[in-house]
Design a protein around this motif. Sequence first.
Motif, PDB file in Angstrom:
ATOM      1  N   PHE A 155      14.818  12.759  22.938  1.00 58.42           N
ATOM      2  CA  PHE A 155      14.575  14.184  23.122  1.00 58.42           C
ATOM      3  C   PHE A 155      13.192  14.585  22.621  1.00 58.42           C
ATOM      4  O   PHE A 155      12.506  15.363  23.256  1.00 58.42           O
ATOM      5  CB  PHE A 155      15.644  15.026  22.421  1.00 58.42           C
ATOM      6  N   HIS A 156      12.804  14.074  21.447  1.00 55.22           N
ATOM      7  CA  HIS A 156      11.449  14.348  20.959  1.00 55.22           C
ATOM      8  C   HIS A 156      11.015  13.253  20.002  1.00 55.22           C
ATOM      9  O   HIS A 156      11.826  12.468  19.524  1.00 55.22           O
ATOM     10  CB  HIS A 156      11.349  15.733  20.296  1.00 55.22           C
ATOM     11  N   LEU A 157       9.733  13.208  19.752  1.00 54.74           N
ATOM     12  CA  LEU A 157       9.161  12.331  18.741  1.00 54.74           C
ATOM     13  C   LEU A 157       8.022  13.083  18.100  1.00 54.74           C
ATOM     14  O   LEU A 157       7.572  14.116  18.608  1.00 54.74           O
ATOM     15  CB  LEU A 157       8.692  11.005  19.353  1.00 54.74           C
ATOM     16  N   GLY A 216       3.533  20.857  31.337  1.00 53.42           N
ATOM     17  CA  GLY A 216       4.381  21.661  30.457  1.00 53.42           C
ATOM     18  C   GLY A 216       3.543  22.687  29.714  1.00 53.42           C
ATOM     19  O   GLY A 216       2.562  23.198  30.250  1.00 53.42           O
ATOM     20  N   HIS A 217       3.918  22.969  28.458  1.00 51.38           N
ATOM     21  CA  HIS A 217       3.168  23.927  27.661  1.00 51.38           C
ATOM     22  C   HIS A 217       3.229  23.527  26.188  1.00 51.38           C
ATOM     23  O   HIS A 217       4.058  22.706  25.794  1.00 51.38           O
ATOM     24  CB  HIS A 217       3.685  25.358  27.873  1.00 51.38           C
ATOM     25  N   ALA A 218       2.337  24.100  25.401  1.00 57.86           N
ATOM     26  CA  ALA A 218       2.256  23.788  23.973  1.00 57.86           C
ATOM     27  C   ALA A 218       2.136  25.079  23.181  1.00 57.86           C
ATOM     28  O   ALA A 218       1.620  26.080  23.681  1.00 57.86           O
ATOM     29  CB  ALA A 218       1.043  22.894  23.704  1.00 57.86           C
ATOM     30  N   HIS A 219       2.619  25.039  21.948  1.00 57.95           N
ATOM     31  CA  HIS A 219       2.471  26.195  21.063  1.00 57.95           C
ATOM     32  C   HIS A 219       2.565  25.749  19.605  1.00 57.95           C
ATOM     33  O   HIS A 219       2.995  24.622  19.326  1.00 57.95           O
ATOM     34  CB  HIS A 219       3.490  27.299  21.394  1.00 57.95           C
ATOM     35  N   ALA A 270       7.750  19.477  27.592  1.00 58.16           N
ATOM     36  CA  ALA A 270       7.650  19.027  28.973  1.00 58.16           C
ATOM     37  C   ALA A 270       8.143  20.085  29.953  1.00 58.16           C
ATOM     38  O   ALA A 270       7.749  20.081  31.106  1.00 58.16           O
ATOM     39  CB  ALA A 270       8.446  17.739  29.168  1.00 58.16           C
ATOM     40  N   GLY A 271       9.023  20.966  29.496  1.00 59.06           N
ATOM     41  CA  GLY A 271       9.582  21.964  30.393  1.00 59.06           C
ATOM     42  C   GLY A 271      10.655  21.387  31.300  1.00 59.06           C
ATOM     43  O   GLY A 271      10.956  21.949  32.341  1.00 59.06           O
ATOM     44  N   ASP A 272      11.243  20.261  30.875  1.00 63.53           N
ATOM     45  CA  ASP A 272      12.287  19.638  31.685  1.00 63.53           C
ATOM     46  C   ASP A 272      13.668  20.094  31.225  1.00 63.53           C
ATOM     47  O   ASP A 272      13.798  20.897  30.297  1.00 63.53           O
ATOM     48  CB  ASP A 272      12.162  18.109  31.650  1.00 63.53           C
ATOM     49  N   ASP A 273      14.705  19.569  31.859  1.00 68.67           N
ATOM     50  CA  ASP A 273      16.070  19.998  31.544  1.00 68.67           C
ATOM     51  C   ASP A 273      16.627  19.359  30.275  1.00 68.67           C
ATOM     52  O   ASP A 273      17.742  19.653  29.881  1.00 68.67           O
ATOM     53  CB  ASP A 273      17.005  19.733  32.730  1.00 68.67           C
TER      54      ASP A 273
END
Length: 156
Positions: A3-5, A25-28, A42-45
């Motif tokens: 899911f993440h790293l 995708g996007h970053a913040h 990534a903006g994925d499901d």
Amino acid sequence: MLFHLSISAHDPRNVAQVIAELWRGHAHPFPPVAQGSWIALAGDDRGTAVEVYPIGTVLRETEGDADASGRASDESGFTATHAALATPLSQDEVMAIAAREGWPAKYRKRGGAFGVIELWIEGRQMMELLTQEMQAEYLAAMTGGGHPAQAAAPPA
């Protein structure tokens, strides 16, 4: 499934923004662990993400009922930590982003089975980027017992 790293960088904002661009995708900002951290989504499901902490941040266990905390360290060199990330971009688009950032990148064939773009974030943190064609090769090699390491492993 991943899911993440998390990784560290000299410029977490820029690195997160570039990873987000590679995903479309996007970053913040992402301050829960360490001030100055950013996250690329990534903006994925699946909510796939890469958290980018300031260089030298290490995670430490926190006593009691509390989340792990990020702390500064003098560790800032190369690392074995890396990930293979899918990208909807073409190889040429990835190479153009790498060139714009001044980050080394090259195409490599892993174990003769699947291709990756070896991208060196800030010249020190490897990420493997897989275009759609490379993703198909990867899945063919990594599913159904076809992993290159399995062929080299001694029989049980």
